[in-house]
Design a protein around this motif. Structure first.
Motif, PDB file in Angstrom:
ATOM      1  N   GLU A 138      -6.942  30.098 -15.637  1.00 27.53           N
ATOM      2  CA  GLU A 138      -6.094  29.346 -16.607  1.00 27.53           C
ATOM      3  C   GLU A 138      -5.880  28.064 -16.341  1.00 27.53           C
ATOM      4  N   LEU A 139      -6.167  27.171 -17.395  1.00 26.09           N
ATOM      5  CA  LEU A 139      -5.647  25.713 -16.782  1.00 26.09           C
ATOM      6  C   LEU A 139      -4.692  24.957 -17.942  1.00 26.09           C
ATOM      7  N   GLU A 140      -3.772  24.230 -17.310  1.00 33.14           N
ATOM      8  CA  GLU A 140      -2.970  23.336 -18.375  1.00 33.14           C
ATOM      9  C   GLU A 140      -3.262  22.080 -17.811  1.00 33.14           C
ATOM     10  N   LEU A 141      -3.475  21.007 -18.535  1.00 34.75           N
ATOM     11  CA  LEU A 141      -3.707  19.205 -17.934  1.00 34.75           C
ATOM     12  C   LEU A 141      -3.173  18.827 -19.114  1.00 34.75           C
TER      13      LEU A 141
ATOM     14  N   ILE B  58      -2.760  25.161 -12.474  1.00 26.75           N
ATOM     15  CA  ILE B  58      -4.226  26.074 -12.580  1.00 26.75           C
ATOM     16  C   ILE B  58      -3.643  27.631 -12.111  1.00 26.75           C
ATOM     17  N   LYS B  59      -3.951  28.535 -12.847  1.00 29.45           N
ATOM     18  CA  LYS B  59      -3.608  29.736 -12.574  1.00 29.45           C
ATOM     19  C   LYS B  59      -4.890  30.642 -12.465  1.00 29.45           C
TER      20      LYS B  59
ATOM     21  N   GLY C 160     -13.197  21.663 -17.213  1.00 27.37           N
ATOM     22  CA  GLY C 160     -14.462  22.558 -16.926  1.00 27.37           C
ATOM     23  C   GLY C 160     -14.833  22.418 -15.522  1.00 27.37           C
ATOM     24  N   CYS C 161     -14.840  21.299 -14.833  1.00 33.11           N
ATOM     25  CA  CYS C 161     -15.308  21.061 -13.521  1.00 33.11           C
ATOM     26  C   CYS C 161     -14.655  21.886 -12.599  1.00 33.11           C
ATOM     27  N   LEU C 162     -13.277  22.015 -12.657  1.00 34.68           N
ATOM     28  CA  LEU C 162     -12.451  22.717 -11.909  1.00 34.68           C
ATOM     29  C   LEU C 162     -12.651  24.304 -12.183  1.00 34.68           C
ATOM     30  N   ASN C 163     -13.156  24.644 -13.182  1.00 30.24           N
ATOM     31  CA  ASN C 163     -13.600  26.190 -13.341  1.00 30.24           C
ATOM     32  C   ASN C 163     -14.777  26.233 -12.609  1.00 30.24           C
ATOM     33  N   VAL C 164     -15.627  25.685 -12.869  1.00 34.14           N
ATOM     34  CA  VAL C 164     -17.001  25.675 -12.030  1.00 34.14           C
ATOM     35  C   VAL C 164     -16.803  25.719 -10.501  1.00 34.14           C
ATOM     36  N   VAL C 165     -16.233  24.696 -10.007  1.00 28.98           N
ATOM     37  CA  VAL C 165     -16.288  24.508  -8.780  1.00 28.98           C
ATOM     38  C   VAL C 165     -15.165  25.361  -8.224  1.00 28.98           C
ATOM     39  N   GLY C 166     -14.104  25.922  -8.959  1.00 29.00           N
ATOM     40  CA  GLY C 166     -13.352  26.929  -8.398  1.00 29.00           C
ATOM     41  C   GLY C 166     -14.015  28.311  -8.269  1.00 29.00           C
TER      42      GLY C 166
ATOM     43  N   LYS D 251      -5.263  23.067 -23.288  1.00 31.76           N
ATOM     44  CA  LYS D 251      -5.190  24.181 -22.396  1.00 31.76           C
ATOM     45  C   LYS D 251      -6.518  24.582 -22.171  1.00 31.76           C
ATOM     46  N   ALA D 252      -6.780  25.194 -21.085  1.00 27.48           N
ATOM     47  CA  ALA D 252      -8.250  25.840 -21.076  1.00 27.48           C
ATOM     48  C   ALA D 252      -8.239  27.049 -20.192  1.00 27.48           C
TER      49      ALA D 252
END
Lengths: 173, 173
Positions: free
Chosen positions: A104-107, A134-135, A83-89, B38-39
């Protein structure tokens, strides 16, 4: 005092809710943002967490002796980072002037349950490392995206709290 | 090889779902547990996270320019820690032989939004510290509870990942 865009907008601050407080001192708005949650155990593995009226249900799968009513704590940790990477991204893309249509992210991470289970071990309790793919949906070139990625990582509060030591002070109530 | 109770039960392992994998090597069950999520971004502040079929909605409040559809990333981080302390708290109480009827928790932290916002600052991006108040419903004496608390903190995977450095490897996909 560090300048903060959140500290400069009274209207915005009012909307942050009771868990998000801008400290004021000497008539000046201080930039500290406070966040808080309340939580209680519904059973030994299931935790209900309340944050500004939002409820989060955390549990363990049956294979970890839980009641499987929600994602588990270490999955919540990955979710927080996503969630943080999305906002800051999105903030950084805007600053850098390229169009970001989505992410899109996979962690994932591996952990050794030995310490968690009470075994005598030198292994750490948590993830050894966290891997993120991260895509971004964008036309920006690779050079731009590499710079974007480095900036995101350094400015994301959750990645800072995970990558660098953060004191946890626990007191009995 | 470190002994793991999860590595010894085929039936339990099957129930852990696709994101929780016990590695096998040379016919022996290795103790690593893998967790993954996944996000994707629904908008610049709202992230949908999926873990073993559980959906988590993360967003920012309107005051942080979000659409306020869920708790935000740093609240999720506190939630992860709360859930972990509950699970480990119950495991350790059982081991120590006292009855724990439940736990209530309050967690909070302050962060300076300067770095997050792109300001030139020496402040860190995340929480400076995380404060936890834990209220166990038990008849155990204070000495016992202090020992309990120290054990929980050291064995909780999420508190380990927050209190100690954890490498985050981000790659572009």
């Amino acid at each position: 005092m560090v300048e903060s865009k959140y500290g400069q907008s009274g209207e915005n601050i009012k909307m942050l809710g009771r868990n998000l407080i801008i400290s004021e001192r000497n008539g000046q708005v201080m930039p500290a943002l406070k966040f808080g949650v309340k939580a209680w155990s519904e059973n030994p593995t299931k935790t209900v967490v309340e944050a500004r009226g939002f409820e989060m249900i955390i549990d363990e799968p049956e294979g970890l002796e839980g009641t499987n009513d929600g994602a588990n704590p270490v999955e919540y940790l990955l979710a927080a980072l996503a969630g943080c990477l999305n906002v800051v991204g999105h903030i950084v893309a805007k600053e850098m002037g390229f169009s970001l249509r989505g992410i899109e992210l996979e962690l994932e991470g591996d952990l050794n349950p030995a310490k968690f289970s009470g075994k005598d071990t030198d292994e750490r309790a948590g993830y050894k490392e966290i891997r993120v793919e991260i895509k971004p949906n964008t036309d920006a070139d690779e050079e731009t995206l590499k710079k974007w990625l480095e900036t995101i990582k350094s400015r994301c509060p959750v990645s800072d709290n995970i990558a660098n030591p953060t004191p946890i002070k626990i007191t009995l109530k």
